[in-house]
Enzyme design. Structure first.
Site, PDB file in Angstrom:
ATOM      1  N   ASN A   6       0.809  -1.232   0.000  1.00 44.61           N
ATOM      2  CA  ASN A   6       0.000   0.000   0.000  1.00 44.61           C
ATOM      3  C   ASN A   6       0.836   1.273   0.000  1.00 44.61           C
ATOM      4  OD1 ASN A   6       0.738  -0.483   2.654  1.00 44.61           O
ATOM      5  ND2 ASN A   6      -1.090   0.487   3.480  1.00 44.61           N
ATOM      6  N   VAL A  16       0.114 -12.469   9.683  1.00 41.53           N
ATOM      7  CA  VAL A  16       1.502 -12.694   9.248  1.00 41.53           C
ATOM      8  C   VAL A  16       2.461 -12.205  10.334  1.00 41.53           C
ATOM      9  CG1 VAL A  16       3.251 -12.134   7.506  1.00 41.53           C
ATOM     10  CG2 VAL A  16       0.895 -12.618   6.793  1.00 41.53           C
ATOM     11  N   GLY A  17       2.123 -11.078  10.952  1.00 35.65           N
ATOM     12  CA  GLY A  17       2.955 -10.544  12.030  1.00 35.65           C
ATOM     13  C   GLY A  17       3.105 -11.526  13.190  1.00 35.65           C
ATOM     14  N   GLU A  23       4.855  -3.353  12.304  1.00 37.51           N
ATOM     15  CA  GLU A  23       3.699  -2.455  12.227  1.00 37.51           C
ATOM     16  C   GLU A  23       2.612  -3.219  11.512  1.00 37.51           C
ATOM     17  OE1 GLU A  23       5.782   0.345  14.169  1.00 37.51           O
ATOM     18  OE2 GLU A  23       3.618   0.302  13.757  1.00 37.51           O
ATOM     19  N   CYS A  73      -2.962   2.110   6.687  1.00 38.47           N
ATOM     20  CA  CYS A  73      -3.041   1.637   8.064  1.00 38.47           C
ATOM     21  C   CYS A  73      -3.508   2.757   8.975  1.00 38.47           C
ATOM     22  CB  CYS A  73      -1.707   1.085   8.507  1.00 38.47           C
ATOM     23  SG  CYS A  73      -0.364   2.185   8.164  1.00 38.47           S
ATOM     24  N   GLU A 106       9.481   3.035  14.746  1.00 35.55           N
ATOM     25  CA  GLU A 106      10.150   3.369  13.498  1.00 35.55           C
ATOM     26  C   GLU A 106      10.244   4.886  13.377  1.00 35.55           C
ATOM     27  OE1 GLU A 106       9.690   0.556  10.225  1.00 35.55           O
ATOM     28  OE2 GLU A 106       7.603   0.388  10.837  1.00 35.55           O
TER      29      GLU A 106
HETATM   30  P1  NAP Z   1       0.446  -9.103   4.412  1.00 38.32           P
HETATM   31  O1  NAP Z   1      -0.282 -10.161   3.699  1.00 38.32           O
HETATM   32  O2  NAP Z   1       0.755  -9.300   5.847  1.00 38.32           O
HETATM   33  O3  NAP Z   1       1.794  -8.888   3.593  1.00 38.32           O
HETATM   34  C1  NAP Z   1       2.811  -8.005   3.990  1.00 38.32           C
HETATM   35  C2  NAP Z   1       4.122  -8.536   3.472  1.00 38.32           C
HETATM   36  O4  NAP Z   1       4.418  -9.783   4.111  1.00 38.32           O
HETATM   37  C3  NAP Z   1       4.111  -8.829   1.975  1.00 38.32           C
HETATM   38  O5  NAP Z   1       5.387  -8.558   1.452  1.00 38.32           O
HETATM   39  C4  NAP Z   1       3.817 -10.317   1.938  1.00 38.32           C
HETATM   40  O6  NAP Z   1       4.220 -10.930   0.743  1.00 38.32           O
HETATM   41  C5  NAP Z   1       4.620 -10.789   3.134  1.00 38.32           C
HETATM   42  N1  NAP Z   1       4.197 -12.065   3.691  1.00 38.32           N
HETATM   43  C6  NAP Z   1       2.992 -12.696   3.560  1.00 38.32           C
HETATM   44  N2  NAP Z   1       3.008 -13.866   4.226  1.00 38.32           N
HETATM   45  C7  NAP Z   1       4.231 -13.995   4.787  1.00 38.32           C
HETATM   46  C8  NAP Z   1       4.843 -14.992   5.601  1.00 38.32           C
HETATM   47  N3  NAP Z   1       4.197 -16.105   5.965  1.00 38.32           N
HETATM   48  N4  NAP Z   1       6.126 -14.795   6.011  1.00 38.32           N
HETATM   49  C9  NAP Z   1       6.793 -13.685   5.648  1.00 38.32           C
HETATM   50  N5  NAP Z   1       6.258 -12.710   4.878  1.00 38.32           N
HETATM   51  C10 NAP Z   1       4.991 -12.861   4.452  1.00 38.32           C
HETATM   52  O7  NAP Z   1      -0.255  -7.698   4.296  1.00 38.32           O
HETATM   53  P2  NAP Z   1      -0.824  -7.065   2.943  1.00 38.32           P
HETATM   54  O8  NAP Z   1      -2.038  -7.836   2.601  1.00 38.32           O
HETATM   55  O9  NAP Z   1       0.244  -6.955   1.937  1.00 38.32           O
HETATM   56  O10 NAP Z   1      -1.123  -5.581   3.424  1.00 38.32           O
HETATM   57  C11 NAP Z   1      -2.289  -5.214   4.084  1.00 38.32           C
HETATM   58  C12 NAP Z   1      -2.089  -5.231   5.589  1.00 38.32           C
HETATM   59  O11 NAP Z   1      -0.912  -4.532   5.984  1.00 38.32           O
HETATM   60  C13 NAP Z   1      -3.203  -4.530   6.312  1.00 38.32           C
HETATM   61  O12 NAP Z   1      -3.642  -5.336   7.369  1.00 38.32           O
HETATM   62  C14 NAP Z   1      -2.577  -3.236   6.844  1.00 38.32           C
HETATM   63  O13 NAP Z   1      -3.069  -2.684   8.013  1.00 38.32           O
HETATM   64  C15 NAP Z   1      -1.185  -3.618   7.059  1.00 38.32           C
HETATM   65  N6  NAP Z   1      -0.355  -2.425   6.995  1.00 38.32           N
HETATM   66  C16 NAP Z   1       0.082  -1.851   8.154  1.00 38.32           C
HETATM   67  C17 NAP Z   1       0.855  -0.711   8.136  1.00 38.32           C
HETATM   68  C18 NAP Z   1       1.372  -0.092   9.393  1.00 38.32           C
HETATM   69  O14 NAP Z   1       2.293   0.712   9.334  1.00 38.32           O
HETATM   70  N7  NAP Z   1       0.831  -0.398  10.552  1.00 38.32           N
HETATM   71  C19 NAP Z   1       1.207  -0.167   6.908  1.00 38.32           C
HETATM   72  C20 NAP Z   1       0.741  -0.766   5.744  1.00 38.32           C
HETATM   73  C21 NAP Z   1      -0.024  -1.894   5.812  1.00 38.32           C
HETATM   74  P3  NAP Z   1       3.233 -11.087  -0.532  1.00 38.32           P
HETATM   75  O15 NAP Z   1       2.086 -10.138  -0.338  1.00 38.32           O
HETATM   76  O16 NAP Z   1       4.099 -10.745  -1.679  1.00 38.32           O
HETATM   77  O17 NAP Z   1       2.777 -12.501  -0.544  1.00 38.32           O
END
Ligand code: NAP
Ligand code: MG
Length: 481
Positions: free
Chosen positions: A148, A228-229, A246, A280, A458
């Protein structure tokens, strides 16, 4: 356009490729991007270990100069790279350009941080002994970032990592590989040791997980979803790897009866629908005082309906498409969930057709919602916001605090005492008074509480906590001959 990974100092083809599709126009294929193998990941990690020592020894002037060059180039090319970012992610061009410029500012800020004195001196309790407290690099840092903010988020991790003398292996989101490659091209063109900075594209479940579980890394900086976190935190504990995360949010915005109503509507709409709600920091719970509830909803709906949803690169577009077909389906799914929970959909809730085939959705507002509904508990990442009616400031604050998340929170009020009380009593990492919940500066800490964040903050000076390890040095000075 370059579409390969950057491993151990070289652009490297992958074992397979993925197509990068424009969410504003699914007939536009931006490119086919390499997917790294586990063997290539190991090669990157091995090279990073060697390069890190060289980079640390190169000294602060060198690190300053490299970061300044990266930041300056990003700012100079904000228009060109911003266009690429908007094309693959779907945010309007002005936001894409703004994001690239902001990424540049993270680098120039941390260029200066590299020169700052980061140590302390202390007197020993034992006479004749001198103490200094210094900061060493953590070593090899794994960075995993979401789609994002495909350039700004990695920038606020990569810049401090490099400033404090670390090496990097970066796994960007597979939905936004072009922005990742554009940033990598700039970084790896600098005079840095081979293998200091590695790009390993691939799916999260595959290469991302292999990276964060590797015993060859010293630290993980992750931004993404809560599930994932949690998984990353568990593997980090097993390996004793330093970790910073985050994650999700459900940011509340209190709209009090003494606010400037038009300003409140403008800020709420900006924070709820900006970036198609895929921030987020998005305002997803609008907690509105009962006496102005109806007037607020009427104005909010009229603004939501007036927003121009369209192709990210078209002039006049205010809201781009959802990032992917899956994201749009999830957004529409939450509309059904809200309705079935008894909330009233007062505008939006539907996919939109435009001249090009994209994942467009109308900005949506739910009213008659309760804080215990799923639409008020779960992060939707959609251009959808929920209005909750509250009878008093006190009730509004307790609703706002009733969430597993705590990233940002806002209040619209003319009362100084309420604003002060809110800043003191709102459990969130960032609190905003008479401002949208989204929109933060680059030189101060960013992060949240509860399920929103884990580990050190951060950005700004606080970034040193994560990207360095503290060392306490004792020296017996002795007596001169
Ligand atoms: P996500 O599915 O958790 O993915 C984030 C990153 O982690 C991507 O690069 C993803 O790779 C990777 N990933 C997925 N599964 C993993 C695993 N098992 N082990 C290691 N890495 C893995 O999140 P998203 O769907 O991309 O983004 C949306 C989410 O991010 C929302 O919930 C949002 O709130 C959160 N977000 C939070 C902030 C903040 O600063 N708090 C900022 C932005 C977004 P791939 O997608 O390439 O598979
Ligand atoms: Mg994902």
């Amino acid at each position: 356009m370059q579409t390969q990974n950057h491993i151990a100092g070289r652009w490297t083809v992958g074992t397979s490729e993925i197509a990068n599709i424009n969410p504003s126009d699914t007939s536009d294929v931006i490119g086919h991007f390499a997917q790294a193998s586990k063997g290539q990941l190991d090669e990157a990690l091995t090279a990073a270990r060697v390069a890190q020592t060289l980079w640390w020894k190169a000294g602060v002037q060198k690190r300053h100069d490299v970061l300044m060059a990266i930041g300056t180039e990003l700012m100079a090319r904000a228009e060109e790279i911003g266009r690429l970012l908007s094309r693959e992610e779907g945010k309007p061009l002005t936001e894409g350009k703004g994001e690239v410029y902001r990424a540049g500012q993270f680098f120039t800020y941390f260029a200066a941080e590299a020169l700052r004195n980061h140590g302390d001196l202390a007197e020993s309790v034992r006479p004749g002994i001198e103490i200094d407290v210094r900061r060493d690099p953590v070593g090899v840092v794994a960075i995993v970032s979401p789609w994002n903010f495909p350039i700004a988020t990695p920038a606020w991790k990569i810049a401090p990592a490099l400033a404090f003398g670390n090496a990097i292996v970066w796994k960007p989101a597979n939905l936004t590989p072009a922005s990742a490659v554009a940033l990598t091209e700039i970084i790896t063109r600098q005079d840095i040791p081979e293998g200091l900075f590695n790009l390993v594209m691939g799916s999260g479940r595959d290469i991302g997980q292999a990276l964060v579980e590797s015993p060859m890394i010293d630290a993980i900086s992750f931004t993404g979803s809560v599930p994932v976190g949690r998984q990353i935190a568990a593997s980090a504990v097993a390996n004793m790897t330093k970790v910073q995360m985050e994650m999700g949010s459900k940011n509340p915005m209190l709209i009090m009866e003494d606010c400037d109503l038009d300003l409140a509507v403008a800020h709420a709409a900006n924070a709820a629908f900006g970036g198609t709600g895929q921030k987020c920091t998005a305002a997803s719970r609008l907690i509105v005082h009962a006496t102005i509830h109806d007037a607020f909803v009427e104005k909010m709906v009229s603004v939501a309906k007036s927003l121009n949803v369209g192709h990210a690169l078209e002039t006049g577009t205010q809201i781009g498409p959802a990032v992917s077909a899956e994201q749009l389906q999830q957004n529409l799914g939450y509309i059904e969930i809200g309705k079935s929970e008894g909330a009233e959909l007062v505008c939006g809730g539907i996919a939109l057709e435009r001249a090009t085939n994209g994942h467009y959705m109308a900005p949506s507002v739910f009213t008659q919602t309760r804080n215990d509904m799923r639409i008020n508990r779960e992060e939707m990442f959609a251009p959808t916001t929920c209005v909750i009616k509250a009878g008093s400031y006190g009730e509004a604050l307790s609703i706002a605090n009733d969430s597993e998340f705590g990233l940002t929170a806002g209040i619209m009020t003319r009362s100084l005492s309420r604003a002060s009380h809110f800043r003191a009593n709102m459990r969130a990492g960032c609190v905003m008074v008479n401002l949208p919940t989204a929109g933060t500066d680059y030189h101060v800490p960013f992060g949240g509480r509860g399920a929103s964040s884990f580990g050190p903050r951060e950005q700004g000076r606080y970034a040193a906590e994560f990207y360095t390890n503290v060392k306490t040095a004792y020296v017996a000075a002795g007596m001169p001959e």
